[in-house]
Design a protein around this motif. Structure first.
Motif, short mmCIF file in Angstrom:
data_model
loop_
_atom_site.label_atom_id
_atom_site.label_comp_id
_atom_site.label_asym_id
_atom_site.label_seq_id
_atom_site.Cartn_x
_atom_site.Cartn_y
_atom_site.Cartn_z
N THR A 246 0.97 -1.10 0.05
CA THR A 246 0.03 0.30 0.05
C THR A 246 0.95 1.14 0.13
O THR A 246 1.91 1.29 0.83
CB THR A 246 -1.18 0.17 1.31
OG1 THR A 246 -1.62 -1.23 1.09
CG2 THR A 246 -1.74 1.20 1.28
N THR A 247 0.45 2.21 -0.73
CA THR A 247 1.31 3.33 -0.73
C THR A 247 0.37 4.59 -1.20
O THR A 247 -0.65 4.46 -1.90
CB THR A 247 2.38 3.43 -2.14
OG1 THR A 247 3.15 4.58 -1.78
CG2 THR A 247 1.83 3.27 -3.24
N ASN A 248 0.77 5.88 -0.77
CA ASN A 248 0.18 7.19 -1.44
C ASN A 248 1.12 7.96 -2.13
O ASN A 248 0.97 9.11 -2.50
CB ASN A 248 -0.21 7.97 0.06
CG ASN A 248 1.06 8.39 0.82
OD1 ASN A 248 2.05 7.92 0.79
ND2 ASN A 248 0.60 9.04 1.69
N CYS A 249 2.08 7.27 -2.58
CA CYS A 249 3.20 8.06 -3.42
C CYS A 249 2.62 7.84 -4.81
O CYS A 249 3.48 7.32 -5.83
CB CYS A 249 4.64 7.67 -3.19
SG CYS A 249 5.03 7.97 -1.70
N VAL A 250 1.44 8.38 -5.26
CA VAL A 250 0.97 8.34 -6.78
C VAL A 250 1.19 9.69 -7.22
O VAL A 250 0.41 10.63 -6.54
CB VAL A 250 -0.19 7.59 -6.69
CG1 VAL A 250 -0.85 7.64 -8.09
CG2 VAL A 250 -0.28 6.21 -6.01
N ALA A 251 1.73 10.09 -8.46
CA ALA A 251 1.60 11.20 -9.07
C ALA A 251 0.52 11.51 -9.59
O ALA A 251 -0.59 10.78 -9.84
CB ALA A 251 2.73 11.20 -10.14
#
Length: 71
Positions: A15-20
């Motif tokens: 899971t990540t919130n590092c989306v451009a």
């Protein structure tokens, strides 16, 4: 359980919130790593391709995605 620190393999999920970008990708969209190191939606072929399998809202209100490496 120990997190991977050096590389990922096909089939890995995280899971990540590092989306451009301004919007959160939808389930089923393909992501690639851009030149800044963030994931972004793309239809181009790349060395690593990630599939969005779930969209989250973190406890602090940030949008995030669960991704699985497919290439």
């Amino acid at each position: 359980m120990v997190p991977r620190l050096f590389k990922t393999n096909i089939g890995d999920i995280y899971t990540t919130n590092c989306v451009a970008g301004e919007t959160t990708p939808a389930v089923g969209e393909k992501l690639v790593v851009n030149e800044d190191g963030y994931l972004e939606v793309s239809t181009e072929d790349a060395d690593m391709i990630w599939n969005v399998v779930k969209v989250y809202t973190l406890a602090d209100g940030q949008e995030a995605v669960k991704v699985q490496r497919i290439k």
